[in-house]
Design a protein around this motif. Structure first.
Motif, PDB file in Angstrom:
ATOM      1  N   GLY A 276       0.815  -1.207   0.000  1.00  0.00           N
ATOM      2  CA  GLY A 276       0.000   0.000   0.000  1.00  0.00           C
ATOM      3  C   GLY A 276       0.847   1.255   0.000  1.00  0.00           C
ATOM      4  O   GLY A 276       2.075   1.217  -0.031  1.00  0.00           O
ATOM      5  N   LYS A 277       0.155   2.370   0.030  1.00  0.00           N
ATOM      6  CA  LYS A 277       0.817   3.670  -0.007  1.00  0.00           C
ATOM      7  C   LYS A 277       0.970   4.240   1.401  1.00  0.00           C
ATOM      8  O   LYS A 277       0.271   3.844   2.323  1.00  0.00           O
ATOM      9  CB  LYS A 277      -0.002   4.640  -0.872  1.00  0.00           C
ATOM     10  CG  LYS A 277      -0.108   4.226  -2.334  1.00  0.00           C
ATOM     11  CD  LYS A 277      -0.926   5.238  -3.127  1.00  0.00           C
ATOM     12  CE  LYS A 277      -1.014   4.829  -4.593  1.00  0.00           C
ATOM     13  NZ  LYS A 277      -1.811   5.818  -5.378  1.00  0.00           N
ATOM     14  N   PRO A 278       1.919   5.188   1.570  1.00  0.00           N
ATOM     15  CA  PRO A 278       2.027   5.888   2.853  1.00  0.00           C
ATOM     16  C   PRO A 278       0.702   6.594   3.160  1.00  0.00           C
ATOM     17  O   PRO A 278      -0.059   6.916   2.228  1.00  0.00           O
ATOM     18  CB  PRO A 278       3.150   6.895   2.617  1.00  0.00           C
ATOM     19  CG  PRO A 278       3.948   6.322   1.491  1.00  0.00           C
ATOM     20  CD  PRO A 278       2.941   5.631   0.615  1.00  0.00           C
ATOM     21  N   PRO A 279       0.355   6.809   4.420  1.00  0.00           N
ATOM     22  CA  PRO A 279       1.236   6.713   5.577  1.00  0.00           C
ATOM     23  C   PRO A 279       1.369   5.325   6.194  1.00  0.00           C
ATOM     24  O   PRO A 279       2.268   5.100   6.996  1.00  0.00           O
ATOM     25  CB  PRO A 279       0.579   7.661   6.573  1.00  0.00           C
ATOM     26  CG  PRO A 279      -0.868   7.610   6.231  1.00  0.00           C
ATOM     27  CD  PRO A 279      -0.927   7.462   4.736  1.00  0.00           C
ATOM     28  N   LEU A 334       2.332   4.908  14.414  1.00  0.00           N
ATOM     29  CA  LEU A 334       1.020   4.369  14.045  1.00  0.00           C
ATOM     30  C   LEU A 334       1.154   3.292  12.975  1.00  0.00           C
ATOM     31  O   LEU A 334       0.348   2.352  12.918  1.00  0.00           O
ATOM     32  CB  LEU A 334       0.112   5.491  13.551  1.00  0.00           C
ATOM     33  CG  LEU A 334      -0.315   6.547  14.578  1.00  0.00           C
ATOM     34  CD1 LEU A 334      -1.347   7.486  13.985  1.00  0.00           C
ATOM     35  CD2 LEU A 334      -0.854   5.923  15.854  1.00  0.00           C
ATOM     36  N   GLN A 335       2.173   3.416  12.159  1.00  0.00           N
ATOM     37  CA  GLN A 335       2.432   2.397  11.138  1.00  0.00           C
ATOM     38  C   GLN A 335       2.717   1.035  11.767  1.00  0.00           C
ATOM     39  O   GLN A 335       2.468  -0.008  11.155  1.00  0.00           O
ATOM     40  CB  GLN A 335       3.620   2.854  10.291  1.00  0.00           C
ATOM     41  CG  GLN A 335       3.818   2.130   8.979  1.00  0.00           C
ATOM     42  CD  GLN A 335       5.051   2.633   8.266  1.00  0.00           C
ATOM     43  OE1 GLN A 335       6.105   2.826   8.871  1.00  0.00           O
ATOM     44  NE2 GLN A 335       4.940   2.841   6.965  1.00  0.00           N
ATOM     45  N   ASP A 474       0.383  11.708   4.055  1.00  0.00           N
ATOM     46  CA  ASP A 474       1.779  11.365   4.320  1.00  0.00           C
ATOM     47  C   ASP A 474       2.553  12.616   4.712  1.00  0.00           C
ATOM     48  O   ASP A 474       2.441  13.668   4.063  1.00  0.00           O
ATOM     49  CB  ASP A 474       2.389  10.741   3.066  1.00  0.00           C
ATOM     50  CG  ASP A 474       3.842  10.324   3.259  1.00  0.00           C
ATOM     51  OD1 ASP A 474       4.247  10.121   4.423  1.00  0.00           O
ATOM     52  OD2 ASP A 474       4.568  10.203   2.250  1.00  0.00           O
ATOM     53  N   SER A 475       3.376  12.524   5.776  1.00  0.00           N
ATOM     54  CA  SER A 475       4.145  13.673   6.241  1.00  0.00           C
ATOM     55  C   SER A 475       5.441  13.867   5.477  1.00  0.00           C
ATOM     56  O   SER A 475       6.063  14.935   5.549  1.00  0.00           O
ATOM     57  CB  SER A 475       4.481  13.515   7.733  1.00  0.00           C
ATOM     58  OG  SER A 475       5.397  12.447   7.921  1.00  0.00           O
TER      59      SER A 475
END
Length: 604
Positions: A276-279, A334-335, A474-475
Motif C-alpha cells: 500500500g501507499k504511505p502513511p 502508528l504504522q 503522508d508527512s
C-alpha cells in the motif's frame, strides 16, 4: 524474575486504571446512566492506564539501584572490535555536524583509541548547497586532523528508505569491514570514553547485538529548548533505569546513540516495504523499534545501559519544529499497528510497539474525553454537579469522597514521579551539578508549569497528526531546523491559528451554555487562545537567555560542559570562520564545482 516483574508491572497499571474507571463510574452515574457516561468511563480508563504505565516506569526507576554499573571485562591479547561511527545527514548545517565529528575524533585521539574507529558521514542530502557544504567541511576537518584514512564521506543520489535505507546502504557496501556500528544522528555527540566502553561491553558479551545509551539534550537557548534539556538531564536517567529493569534483554532502540553488532544487524534487520501507499504502507519510518524487535526475535540481546554517561543530542528549539518532528514520529509509530501481529515477535516487543502508538493516541483520546465531558451537562443538564456559586463540583454526599479520591489519584499519577525525582536530586550529591537544591526545586516547578501550559497545545498538535494520518496524509521526511534563530509571531500564528479558534469556541460555548464549567475549562482554553504568543515567546532565544542568567533550568552540561562539548563548540566556530575566510578570498570565477569536492570513498 523479569517475567514476574513484568506481570506485576502490568497488573498494577491495569488495577490503577480499573480503580479510576470504577470510581468515575460511581460518581457520574449517581443519578442515572446515559450513553455519554459509558463513553466517558471508557475513555478515562484508557487514559489512566497510559498514565499508570508511565507512573510505574518512573517508580521502578526510582527504586532500582542507582549505583548499578555494567563492567566489561578486559580480554587479554584480544584487540577491541573495529567500529564504524556512522553520522547520517539530511540537509543539515554542515559546519555544526562536522564540528561534532571533529570533536569526537579529537577526543578518541587524545585517549589513544582512534586506531580502532573510522567515521563515516552518510549524506542523504538533496539540496546541492548542502552537499557542497558537507564535502567542504569534511575536507577541512580531514585536513586539519590529518585523518584522511579514517574519515569518509558519501552522498546518495537517491535516498531510498530514508535513514534506514541510508544505514542499510552502508551495511551492504562497507559493513563487512567492521565488527560494530556506532549509529548517531546529525545532532549527536558522544564522549570518547563512552564509545570505548560501549565497544568493550560488546566485546565482552557475544550475545549482545545492540547497546543503547540515554542521550541527554545540550546546547539549547530558548525557554522551550531549555525546559527540554533540563527535563532530560533530571528525569530521563530515572525513566531509563525503569525501562532497563522492565525490558531486560528486549530493550529499546531509539535509532541513534547506540552501538550495533554489524553481522547480527545485517542478518536479521532487513526491513520490508509494507504493501500500500504511505502513511501506512511503503517504507517503515520508525525503523528502530522494528529492528530491536527483529534482533530480540532472533535471540540476540538488546539492552539499554543507563550508567553509560556522556551521550548527547540536540533538540528542536521551538514548539513548531518539535511538532514537525513529532508528526513524522507519530506516522512511524502508528504504522507499527500493521506490524504488531507479525509472526514470532516477542510479546514484550509487541507491547513496546503498543506503547509507542499510545504515546500519540493518548492525545485524541484525552480530547474526546474533554468533548464528551462538556457535552454531558449541555445535553443532559440534570443532575448539575457544577453550581455557578461554587468553584468546585458538588456531588451527592456518598460520592463526594470518591470524586476527590479520583482527582487526587490522577494528580498523583501526573505529578508525583517528577516531584519525587526533583526532591531526591535536590537533597543528593548531584545537587551542585544543577546549581544547587533551590535551583532544582524552582527549575522543576517552572518546567512543570511550562509543561502544563503547553499540554493543551501539544494535545492539539498530536491530535491533528493522528487525524491526518488516519485520513491517509503522508508527512514525508522534512529536515529539522535546530538553530536558535527565534520564532516570529507570524510564523507561530500560521501554525496555530486553528487552536485560537478552538480555544475561543470552547470559552464561548461554556460561557453561554455551561457556565458552571467555565473556570474548569480555562486551563485548557486559555493556552489555546494565546497559542501563537506562547509558542513565539518560548521559542525566543533572548527570553531564554534571561532565564539562563537567573540560574533556572540549568543542567550539569551547561554549568560545567564536558571537554567534548567544548571541543565541538570550538570546532564549529573554527569551521564557520574558515569557510567564511575562504569564500571571501576566492574569486567568484574560481569557485569549485560540486563534483570536484567528492571526498575519500568507503574502505573495501
Amino acid at each position: 524474575m523479569i517475567a514476574l516483574g513484568r506481570l506485576l508491572f502490568a497488573l498494577t497499571a491495569l488495577l490503577l486504571a480499573l480503580a479510576a474507571g470504577v470510581l468515575f463510574a460511581i460518581v457520574v452515574t449517581a443519578n442515572g446512566t446515559t450513553w455519554l457516561h459509558v463513553v466517558q468511563v471508557l475513555l478515562l480508563s484508557i487514559c489512566c492506564l497510559w498514565l499508570a504505565w508511565g507512573f510505574n516506569t518512573a517508580v521502578v526507576g526510582i527504586v532500582s539501584r542507582r549505583g548499578q554499573r555494567w563492567r566489561a571485562p578486559v580480554v587479554p591479547g584480544r584487540p577491541p572490535g573495529r567500529t564504524a561511527i556512522l553520522m547520517p545527514v539530511y540537509n543539515e548545517d554542515a559546519e555544526a555536524v562536522l564540528a561534532r565529528v571533529a570533536a569526537m575524533i579529537e577526543g578518541l585521539r587524545a585517549i589513544r583509541r582512534l586506531d580502532r574507529f573510522d567515521v563515516h558521514v552518510l549524506s542523504d542530502s538533496t539540496r546541492p548547497e548542502c552537499v557542497v557544504a558537507e564535502r567542504r567541511a569534511t575536507f577541512l576537518v580531514a585536513s586539519a586532523l590529518e585523518v584522511g584514512g579514517q574519515l569518509f564521506y558519501r552522498n546518495r543520489t537517491k535516498n531510498i528508505g530514508r535513514k534506514a535505507g541510508n544505514i542499510a546502504d552502508f551495511v551492504t557496501t562497507s559493513g563487512g569491514a567492521y565488527d560494530y556500528m556506532l549509529i548517531l544522528d546529525a545532532d549527536s555527540l558522544m564522549r570518547p570514553e563512552t564509545m570505548v566502553e560501549m565497544v568493550a561491553r560488546m566485546d565482552a558479551d557475544p550475545e549482545l547485538a545492540l547497546l543503547q545509551t540515554q542521550p541527554l539534550i545540550i546546547g539549547r537557548r530558548t525557554l522551550f529548548g531549555r525546559a527540554l534539556q533540563f527535563s532530560a538531564a533530571l528525569y530521563s536517567p530515572v525513566f531509563s533505569r525503569g525501562i532497563a529493569q522492565l525490558q531486560g534483554r528486549e530493550g529499546p532502540f531509539w535509532g541513534h546513540n547506540a552501538i550495533v553488532r554489524t553481522r547480527a544487524f545485517a542478518a536479521h534487520c532487513g526491513l520490508p516495504n509494507l504493501s500500500g501507499k504511505p502513511p501506512f504502507g511503503g517504507h517503515i519510518l520508525s525503523h528502530d523499534f522494528v529492528e530491536a524487535a527483529l534482533l530480540a526475535r532472533s535471540g540476540w540481546k538488546v539492552r539499554v545501559d543507563p550508567d553509560l554517561h556522556g551521550s548527547f543530542e540536540e533538540a528542536p528549539t521551538n514548539l513548531i519544529e518539535y511538532a514537525k518532528r513529532d508528526r513524522r514520529w507519530c506516522q512511524g509509530n502508528l504504522q507499527h499497528g500493521r506490524l504488531i501481529p507479525a509472526p514470532q515477535i516477542n510479546l514484550w516487543s509487541r507491547i513496546s510497539m503498543v506503547t509507542g502508538i499510545m504515546a500519540y493516541a493518548a492525545s485524541p483520546i484525552w480530547l474526546l474525553f474533554l468533548i464528551v465531558s462538556l457535552l454531558d451537562p449541555i445535553l443532559a443538564p440534570a443532575p448539575d454537579y457544577f453550581p455557578a456559586d461554587s468553584l468546585f463540583p458538588v456531588f451527592p454526599r456518598p460520592e463526594t469522597g470518591k470524586a476527590l479520591l479520583l482527582l487526587l489519584g490522577i494528580f498523583l499519577l501526573l505529578l508525583l514521579p517528577k516531584t519525587l525525582i526533583a526532591l531526591r536530586t535536590a537533597f543528593s550529591r548531584r545537587a551542585p551539578a544543577f546549581g544547587g537544591a533551590a535551583n532544582i526545586v524552582l527549575g522543576g516547578a517552572l518546567e512543570l508549569a511550562l509543561t502544563s501550559a503547553l499540554a493543551p497545545i501539544m494535545m492539539m498538535f498530536q491530535t491533528k497528526a493522528v487525524v491526518e494520518i488516519l485520513a491517509q496524509t503522508d508527512s514525508g521526511w522534512p529536515s529539522t531546523d535546530r538553530d536558535d534563530e527565534g520564532l516570529p509571531l507570524g510564523v507561530a500564528f500560521q501554525a496555530s491559528w486553528w487552536m485560537v479558534i478552538a480555544g475561543a469556541a470552547l470559552l464561548f460555548t461554556t460561557f453561554f451554555y455551561a457556565f458552571q464549567l467555565f473556570l474548569w475549562v480555562c486551563p485548557i482554553a486559555v493556552p489555546l487562545l494565546v497559542a501563537p504568543f506562547f509558542i513565539s515567546l518560548t521559542g525566543n532565544p533572548a527570553f531564554g537567555d534571561r532565564i539562563r542568567r537567573s540560574g533556572l533550568l540549568a543542567t550539569p552540561f551547561e554549568i560545567d560542559p564536558e571537554p567534548v562539548i567544548r571541543a565541538s563548540e570550538k570546532w564549529r566556530r573554527r569551521l564557520v570562520d574558515e569557510v567564511a575566510a575562504r569564500e571571501a578570498a576566492r574569486p567568484a570565477a574560481s569557485a569549485p564545482a560540486p563534483d570536484k569536492l567528492q571526498f575519500t570513498p568507503h574502505p573495501a
